[in-house]
Write a protein that holds these residues in place. Structure first.
Motif, PDB file in Angstrom:
ATOM      1  N   MET A  62       0.844  -1.171   0.000  1.00 50.32           N
ATOM      2  CA  MET A  62       0.000   0.000   0.000  1.00 50.32           C
ATOM      3  C   MET A  62       0.893   1.240   0.000  1.00 50.32           C
ATOM      4  SD  MET A  62      -2.835   1.214   2.760  1.00 50.32           S
ATOM      5  CE  MET A  62      -3.711  -0.291   2.456  1.00 50.32           C
ATOM      6  N   LEU A  63       0.506   2.244  -0.777  1.00 48.95           N
ATOM      7  CA  LEU A  63       1.299   3.464  -0.904  1.00 48.95           C
ATOM      8  C   LEU A  63       0.727   4.598  -0.045  1.00 48.95           C
ATOM      9  CD1 LEU A  63       1.911   3.469  -4.756  1.00 48.95           C
ATOM     10  CD2 LEU A  63       3.352   2.506  -2.943  1.00 48.95           C
ATOM     11  N   VAL A  64       1.598   5.512   0.330  1.00 46.54           N
ATOM     12  CA  VAL A  64       1.204   6.664   1.150  1.00 46.54           C
ATOM     13  C   VAL A  64       0.058   7.426   0.495  1.00 46.54           C
ATOM     14  CG1 VAL A  64       2.000   8.914   1.988  1.00 46.54           C
ATOM     15  CG2 VAL A  64       3.442   6.882   2.304  1.00 46.54           C
ATOM     16  N   ARG A  65       0.097   7.626  -0.810  1.00 44.10           N
ATOM     17  CA  ARG A  65      -0.942   8.413  -1.508  1.00 44.10           C
ATOM     18  C   ARG A  65      -2.339   7.832  -1.334  1.00 44.10           C
ATOM     19  NH1 ARG A  65       1.681   6.554  -6.227  1.00 44.10           N
ATOM     20  NH2 ARG A  65       2.488   8.631  -6.605  1.00 44.10           N
ATOM     21  N   GLU A  66      -2.413   6.539  -1.050  1.00 48.42           N
ATOM     22  CA  GLU A  66      -3.700   5.867  -0.922  1.00 48.42           C
ATOM     23  C   GLU A  66      -4.412   6.170   0.395  1.00 48.42           C
ATOM     24  OE1 GLU A  66      -3.606   1.661  -2.267  1.00 48.42           O
ATOM     25  OE2 GLU A  66      -1.528   2.116  -2.815  1.00 48.42           O
ATOM     26  N   ILE A  67      -3.676   6.589   1.406  1.00 48.27           N
ATOM     27  CA  ILE A  67      -4.308   6.822   2.712  1.00 48.27           C
ATOM     28  C   ILE A  67      -4.030   8.198   3.298  1.00 48.27           C
ATOM     29  CG2 ILE A  67      -4.366   4.366   3.242  1.00 48.27           C
ATOM     30  CD1 ILE A  67      -2.048   4.854   5.205  1.00 48.27           C
ATOM     31  N   MET A  68      -3.190   9.000   2.652  1.00 47.35           N
ATOM     32  CA  MET A  68      -2.846  10.319   3.201  1.00 47.35           C
ATOM     33  C   MET A  68      -4.041  11.267   3.157  1.00 47.35           C
ATOM     34  SD  MET A  68      -0.586  11.994   0.167  1.00 47.35           S
ATOM     35  CE  MET A  68      -1.372  12.798  -1.235  1.00 47.35           C
ATOM     36  N   THR A  69      -3.984  12.283   3.986  1.00 46.02           N
ATOM     37  CA  THR A  69      -4.971  13.358   3.970  1.00 46.02           C
ATOM     38  C   THR A  69      -4.482  14.404   2.985  1.00 46.02           C
ATOM     39  OG1 THR A  69      -5.504  12.961   6.279  1.00 46.02           O
ATOM     40  CG2 THR A  69      -6.089  15.127   5.395  1.00 46.02           C
ATOM     41  N   THR A  70      -5.335  14.812   2.062  1.00 43.00           N
ATOM     42  CA  THR A  70      -4.908  15.782   1.051  1.00 43.00           C
ATOM     43  C   THR A  70      -5.257  17.219   1.425  1.00 43.00           C
ATOM     44  OG1 THR A  70      -6.945  15.389  -0.196  1.00 43.00           O
ATOM     45  CG2 THR A  70      -4.990  14.122  -0.840  1.00 43.00           C
ATOM     46  N   ARG A  71      -6.134  17.382   2.392  1.00 47.50           N
ATOM     47  CA  ARG A  71      -6.470  18.735   2.849  1.00 47.50           C
ATOM     48  C   ARG A  71      -5.434  19.152   3.891  1.00 47.50           C
ATOM     49  NH1 ARG A  71     -10.457  18.979   6.957  1.00 47.50           N
ATOM     50  NH2 ARG A  71      -9.050  20.206   8.186  1.00 47.50           N
ATOM     51  N   VAL A  72      -4.475  19.964   3.467  1.00 47.36           N
ATOM     52  CA  VAL A  72      -3.376  20.351   4.339  1.00 47.36           C
ATOM     53  C   VAL A  72      -3.610  21.754   4.893  1.00 47.36           C
ATOM     54  CG1 VAL A  72      -0.892  20.751   4.499  1.00 47.36           C
ATOM     55  CG2 VAL A  72      -1.765  18.941   3.014  1.00 47.36           C
ATOM     56  N   VAL A  73      -3.573  21.856   6.205  1.00 46.53           N
ATOM     57  CA  VAL A  73      -3.623  23.146   6.895  1.00 46.53           C
ATOM     58  C   VAL A  73      -2.187  23.449   7.281  1.00 46.53           C
ATOM     59  CG1 VAL A  73      -4.507  24.394   8.891  1.00 46.53           C
ATOM     60  CG2 VAL A  73      -5.941  22.689   7.754  1.00 46.53           C
ATOM     61  N   SER A  74      -1.666  24.588   6.836  1.00 50.31           N
ATOM     62  CA  SER A  74      -0.273  24.920   7.113  1.00 50.31           C
ATOM     63  C   SER A  74      -0.151  26.378   7.539  1.00 50.31           C
ATOM     64  CB  SER A  74       0.579  24.670   5.866  1.00 50.31           C
ATOM     65  OG  SER A  74       0.192  25.538   4.813  1.00 50.31           O
ATOM     66  N   VAL A  75       1.039  26.720   8.033  1.00 52.04           N
ATOM     67  CA  VAL A  75       1.345  28.107   8.402  1.00 52.04           C
ATOM     68  C   VAL A  75       2.654  28.510   7.745  1.00 52.04           C
ATOM     69  CG1 VAL A  75       0.117  28.086  10.609  1.00 52.04           C
ATOM     70  CG2 VAL A  75       2.517  27.434  10.536  1.00 52.04           C
ATOM     71  N   GLU A  76       2.840  29.810   7.607  1.00 52.30           N
ATOM     72  CA  GLU A  76       4.092  30.351   7.085  1.00 52.30           C
ATOM     73  C   GLU A  76       5.035  30.634   8.243  1.00 52.30           C
ATOM     74  OE1 GLU A  76       3.092  33.794   4.787  1.00 52.30           O
ATOM     75  OE2 GLU A  76       2.158  32.621   3.201  1.00 52.30           O
ATOM     76  N   PRO A  77       6.337  30.598   7.992  1.00 52.77           N
ATOM     77  CA  PRO A  77       7.293  30.873   9.069  1.00 52.77           C
ATOM     78  C   PRO A  77       7.096  32.242   9.717  1.00 52.77           C
ATOM     79  CG  PRO A  77       8.426  30.028   7.124  1.00 52.77           C
ATOM     80  CD  PRO A  77       7.000  30.266   6.739  1.00 52.77           C
ATOM     81  N   SER A  78       6.607  33.203   8.952  1.00 55.31           N
ATOM     82  CA  SER A  78       6.436  34.566   9.470  1.00 55.31           C
ATOM     83  C   SER A  78       5.115  34.768  10.222  1.00 55.31           C
ATOM     84  CB  SER A  78       6.517  35.574   8.322  1.00 55.31           C
ATOM     85  OG  SER A  78       5.492  35.313   7.373  1.00 55.31           O
ATOM     86  N   SER A  79       4.253  33.760  10.231  1.00 55.64           N
ATOM     87  CA  SER A  79       2.991  33.862  10.982  1.00 55.64           C
ATOM     88  C   SER A  79       3.290  33.978  12.466  1.00 55.64           C
ATOM     89  CB  SER A  79       2.127  32.615  10.760  1.00 55.64           C
ATOM     90  OG  SER A  79       1.782  32.460   9.416  1.00 55.64           O
TER      91      SER A  79
END
Length: 136
Positions: A1-18
């Motif tokens: 099984m590959l990572v792409r098959e179970i990963m979450t694609t909705r990524v919440v991220s922040v910028e370093p300057s936040s």
């Protein structure tokens, strides 16, 4: 099984300057305990609720002015979507992390969590228990 098959694609991220406060509000809004620190689509580190507590709150620093880059873990360990899940599990164990940014051609495309793996490998009842334990 590959990572792409179970990963979450909705990524919440922040910028370093936040600011740390803005990152904490974002984490609260999305009910998550960690976010990748992303600059121009590239992962620069990870910020966890533990980072905020230990490196900001416990040190009595001002979350409204302190930058994420000042307290995040730099150089996050990542996986690619084409890697085998068993490789990701070994990496999580070695690095002692519960979440891995998924990077393709230098850009973040998803997140893989211990709960994602448990849902797929262990069945829903165990996965829900792990998810509940992992909640911030």
């Amino acid at each position: 099984m590959l990572v792409r098959e179970i990963m979450t694609t909705r990524v919440v991220s922040v910028e370093p300057s936040s600011t740390v406060k803005d990152a904490a509000l974002l984490m609260n809004r999305h009910n998550i305990g960690a976010v990748p620190v992303v600059d121009g689509g590239s992962v620069r580190g990870m910020l966890t609720d533990r980072d905020i507590v230990l490196r900001c709150v416990a040190e009595n620093r001002d979350a409204s002015t302190l930058k994420v880059s000042d307290i995040c873990s730099h150089g996050a360990v990542t996986v690619s979507p084409s890697q085998n899940v068993s490789e990701a599990i070994n990496l999580m164990a070695t690095e002692q992390v519960r979440r891995l940014p998924v990077v393709d051609n230098g850009r973040i495309v998803g997140m893989l969590s211990f709960a994602d793996i448990a849902r797929e490998k262990a069945g829903m009842e165990i996965a829900e228990a792990i998810s509940d334990i992992s909640m911030p």
